[in-house]
Design an enzyme around this catalytic site. Structure first.
Site, PDB file in Angstrom:
ATOM      1  CE1 TYR A  11      -3.645   2.395   0.573  1.00 53.06           C
ATOM      2  CE2 TYR A  11      -2.874   2.711   2.805  1.00 53.06           C
ATOM      3  CZ  TYR A  11      -3.710   3.054   1.783  1.00 53.06           C
ATOM      4  OH  TYR A  11      -4.614   4.046   1.965  1.00 53.06           O
ATOM      5  CG  HIS A  12       1.639   3.498   2.940  1.00 49.95           C
ATOM      6  ND1 HIS A  12       1.042   3.043   4.089  1.00 49.95           N
ATOM      7  CD2 HIS A  12       0.854   4.500   2.475  1.00 49.95           C
ATOM      8  CE1 HIS A  12      -0.049   3.753   4.330  1.00 49.95           C
ATOM      9  NE2 HIS A  12      -0.194   4.631   3.360  1.00 49.95           N
ATOM     10  CG  HIS A  71      -9.367   8.821   1.526  1.00 49.46           C
ATOM     11  ND1 HIS A  71      -9.719   9.980   2.162  1.00 49.46           N
ATOM     12  CD2 HIS A  71      -8.350   8.310   2.249  1.00 49.46           C
ATOM     13  CE1 HIS A  71      -8.951  10.160   3.221  1.00 49.46           C
ATOM     14  NE2 HIS A  71      -8.121   9.144   3.302  1.00 49.46           N
TER      15      HIS A  71
END
Ligand SMILES: *[C@@H]1O[C@H](CO)[C@@H](O)[C@H](O)[C@H]1NC(C)=O
Ligand SMILES: *[C@@H]1O[C@H](CO)[C@@H](O)[C@H](O)[C@H]1NC(C)=O
Ligand SMILES: *[C@@H]1O[C@H](CO)[C@@H](O)[C@H](O)[C@H]1NC(C)=O
Length: 374
Positions: A330-331, A348
């Protein structure tokens, strides 16, 4: 008769496609996301290696016409990113539109003269009943005037935290911009080959103290935090303390820390007030109205009124790499093996955000970098 059979076949084929699309759509909604730091959150082993990628690509192809063209454009983009052309008039037009909703220079931070001691602040994303009383300490940390008043930068990079940056070797390119925006105090040192080392502004959600610096409870935690801040040198730490009421306690810890270390750190502080209503109103005109806008698009919004040109890196909220088809964290700073998180999908609306950003890329308003750097 043959005709009837072939028509029937076509209908059945279409129905099958539709069902496939629906399945993909459901998984696309489940599979995607972004934001919120998780530097070292170990996850379990990934069971379905190619699963997300395969389904996402399927979805990309069959979901809706917008995604089909997106997929084609995406392939083109990955093959020859040099074909992108900046459309200055389109960019200036959009910046002007944004300026009608948001006064970036003034929304950028509260200042000593814009608040008074004892003033009760509310929170953008919390019930109106929650308040934070501005104390003398916090007020003393506010700048006298907005640090971006009348500021203009030639070229800006906004660096999102997507795992797509891992292995990108885009560090040198990112460091070549005049101004580099980063999100959520993301670490750079260890990842500098892929993400660069320069930072001119990074956002700092006060909850980072809780998650990564143990609320500054020990000398070691305080030293670690101090050293991280020291690396930021003259950069701006942009602290959204009035978005969530859950930040209140950590905000007080943060304020105390900065008051104690006054004059010892070169990092400059900015404390935005209740600005999200203005930002939301603008993006709503672009059909983007999630429960909460991502930090990434918020940074792009600020950048668009401070920069002559904005390029985005690390904006890719999907669990597979469009360059390699491989699974992504994800990151970029997630520990190896961390599961792609779907935590932020609803709040989001990142796939929608991505589609919008990609359209802006195609229109020459911004450059969205997805490929590896030479
Ligand atoms: C640039 O954008 C403007 C305004 O959106 C548009 O009218 C024009 O055709 C674009 N120019 C090019 C070269 O794409
Ligand atoms: C933010 O900008 C809006 C629109 O220009 C303005 O009305 C508002 O007062 C500003 N708020 C702050 C906290 O600066
Ligand atoms: C941005 O940061 C770099 C160092 O990280 C610094 O050299 C440069 O002057 C800064 N640019 C601006 C416009 O503040």
């Amino acid at each position: 008769m043959v005709r009837v059979v072939s028509v029937l076949g076509l209908v059945m084929f279409s129905v099958a496609l539709l069902i496939l699309s629906l399945i993909s759509y459901v998984s696309i909604k489940k599979d995607f996301i972004f934001t919120a730091p998780k530097y070292a959150n170990a996850g379990g082993p990934r069971m379905y290696m190619f699963h997300t990628g395969f389904r996402s690509q399927l979805a990309m192809k069959f979901l809706d016409p917008a995604f089909t063209s997106l997929n084609n454009a995406l392939n083109e983009n990955l093959q020859e990113s040099s074909s992108w052309r900046f459309n200055q008039s389109a960019y200036l037009q959009q910046s002007k539109e944004i300026a009608q909703y948001i006064d970036v220079a003034h929304n950028f931070t509260l200042t000593k003269s814009s608040v008074r001691v004892g003033q009760l602040m509310h929170y953008d994303y919390s019930s109106h009943k929650y308040v934070f009383s501005i104390g003398e300490n916090l007020r003393s940390l506010l700048p006298d005037s907005s640090p971006v008043l009348n500021k203009r930068f030639n070229s800006c990079a906004v660096v999102g935290n997507s795992g797509i940056l891992t292995g990108s070797r885009c560090g040198a390119q990112i460091d070549s911009y005049d101004y580099v925006f980063r999100c959520n105090f993301a670490p750079t040192e260890v990842f500098r080959r892929d993400v660069g080392r320069r930072t001119n502004l990074t956002t700092f959600n006060p909850s980072i103290l809780e998650k990564y610096y143990n609320n500054l409870l020990t000398i070691q935690d305080r030293n670690n935090f101090y050293l991280s801040l020291k690396k930021l040198d003259g950069a701006i730490l942009w602290i959204p303390a009035f978005f969530f009421h859950t930040s209140a306690t950590v905000t007080r810890t943060l304020v105390d820390f900065f008051v104690e270390h006054k004059g010892q750190l070169k990092v400059r502080l900015a404390w935005p007030g209740n600005i999200m209503q203005y930002v939301n109103r603008y993006w709503k005109t672009k059909q983007l109205s999630p429960k909460r806008l991502s930090t990434g698009i918020l940074m792009f919004t600020l950048a668009s009124s401070l920069c002559e040109q904005v390029h985005l890196y690390g904006f890719w909220p999907f669990g597979w790499d469009p360059n390699t088809g491989k699974e992504l964290p994800y990151h970029y700073y997630d520990k190896k093996g961390t599961k792609f998180t779907t935590k932020w999908q609803e709040s989001h609306q990142l796939p929608t955000e991505f589609k919008l950003l990609f359209k802006m890329h195609t229109d020459g308003v911004l450059k969205l970098s997805l490929s590896h750097c030479a």
